[in-house]
Design an enzyme around this catalytic site. Sequence first.
Site, mmCIF file in Angstrom:
data_model
loop_
_atom_site.group_PDB
_atom_site.id
_atom_site.type_symbol
_atom_site.label_atom_id
_atom_site.label_comp_id
_atom_site.label_asym_id
_atom_site.label_seq_id
_atom_site.Cartn_x
_atom_site.Cartn_y
_atom_site.Cartn_z
ATOM 1 N N GLY A 70 1.444 3.553 -27.620
ATOM 2 C CA GLY A 70 0.280 3.259 -28.452
ATOM 3 C C GLY A 70 -0.963 2.917 -27.650
ATOM 4 O O GLY A 70 -2.070 3.345 -27.973
ATOM 5 N N CYS A 327 1.840 -9.333 -26.812
ATOM 6 C CA CYS A 327 1.061 -9.217 -25.585
ATOM 7 C C CYS A 327 0.406 -10.535 -25.223
ATOM 8 O O CYS A 327 0.138 -10.807 -24.076
ATOM 9 C CB CYS A 327 -0.021 -8.166 -25.740
ATOM 10 S SG CYS A 327 0.603 -6.723 -26.546
HETATM 11 C C1 LIG Z 1 -1.103 -2.085 -33.740
HETATM 12 C C2 LIG Z 1 -0.643 -1.813 -32.343
HETATM 13 N N1 LIG Z 1 -1.335 -0.959 -31.571
HETATM 14 C C3 LIG Z 1 -0.940 -0.670 -30.318
HETATM 15 C C4 LIG Z 1 0.166 -1.248 -29.772
HETATM 16 C C5 LIG Z 1 0.566 -0.892 -28.375
HETATM 17 O O1 LIG Z 1 1.631 0.001 -28.360
HETATM 18 P P1 LIG Z 1 2.513 0.244 -27.020
HETATM 19 O O2 LIG Z 1 3.377 -0.957 -26.877
HETATM 20 O O3 LIG Z 1 3.272 1.481 -27.309
HETATM 21 O O4 LIG Z 1 1.551 0.431 -25.909
HETATM 22 C C6 LIG Z 1 0.911 -2.171 -30.534
HETATM 23 C C7 LIG Z 1 2.096 -2.852 -29.954
HETATM 24 O O5 LIG Z 1 2.248 -4.049 -30.069
HETATM 25 C C8 LIG Z 1 0.503 -2.451 -31.861
HETATM 26 O O6 LIG Z 1 1.169 -3.311 -32.626
#
Ligand SMILES: Cc1ncc(COP(=O)(O)O)c(C=O)c1O
Length: 376
Positions: A70, A327
């Site tokens: 993401g 995060c």
């Molecule tokens: C809404 C949203 N966008 C982006 C991400 C990031 O995704 P990735 O962990 O695949 O980088 C997350 C993950 O927590 C998310 O919840």
Amino acid sequence: MNVYFDNAATTPIDPEVIEAMVPVLKNNYGNPSSVHSDGRVARVLIEKSRKQIASHFNISPSEIYFTSGGTEADNMILRCAVKELGVTHIITSPLEHHAVLHTAENLEALENIRLSLVKVDEKGHVDLNHLEELLQTEDKTLVSLMHANNEIATVLPLKEVGDLCKANGAYFHSDTVQTIGHYALDFSELNIDFANCSAHKFHGPKGIGFLYISKEVKIKPMITGGGQERNMRAGTENIYGIVGLTTALDIAYQHVEEHQNHIQSIKSEMISRLKESFTDIHFNGDSESTDSLYTVLNVCFPNSEMDEMLLFNLDIEGVSCSSGSACSSGSNVGSHVLVALNSDMSRPSIRFSFGRFNTMEDVDRCMEAVLKIFKK
Ligand SMILES: Cc1ncc(COP(=O)(O)O)c(C=O)c1O
């Protein structure tokens, strides 16, 4: 085993997904760009996967680009919109994931992009009138608003926002990381230019996802190198990840309603048990509503001497959950989402997020832990 109520951070991989990936890991080591038969077999796996994924969203396989997940896709969309599409104005909300917010702020600082934050109400719903006002501009604009919030479960009316963007000549990106695999989505019916997916949010492997780019939009790559992904994303493809992603998505969409009903019943049980046990409790954002993202419940607990330690005490009692997005939850800073909503930051808030492998017994065990910590 711990009760795992942190499915918005990541989900356990489905054993069926592992089963699909293992033979690929073992046997399909060919580089998909190689012309020999080992390479061609790997290439076929990727293209079959792309076709299968596209069929779930009623789009063309040529609109799917595999990424590492993401975050990369969010970066690619925002950065390429500025570099390739001449976007000089980004409209987003203060509640976005940091993959969008920090990227937008970085573009504001380094590329002189105008950054506008749309107003949200106390439940995190975007003020569509304000969005329309912000769209009254000569600047080439990208709107980036997430489909469902990973912390407070508020859902965006995708169709309405897409129509508004289209009517005002703006590009529209929705971060669909929390909803792909959980809701049926037909991109062909939505005025949406970009969306993104991360397999580890629906029982697939980590490090793989995809970006949807509408065929109406043409951009160039963010990562340069070889000509993979039709020159859009250089780097040897993660073949077993792609197969895992596709299998996870197939399983998710074969049983999407069944999973939704099961997960919603767990969430509803948590809500009623918490309300029975605490008079002074509320739910952040829209997370109590049945119209919200059914995987997420964000609970604002009453104050007690255990405040600071609630998350750690839950962990000690065998419950894995989170104080916000994964995060930042380790870094002892308040959630930017709850701060933006003017939530009562003097009280402890916990995000419980559910998945299809959870059971009612998990609710019992979690509630037991909560009541023990609050000495009830
Ligand atoms: C809404 C949203 N966008 C982006 C991400 C990031 O995704 P990735 O962990 O695949 O980088 C997350 C993950 O927590 C998310 O919840």
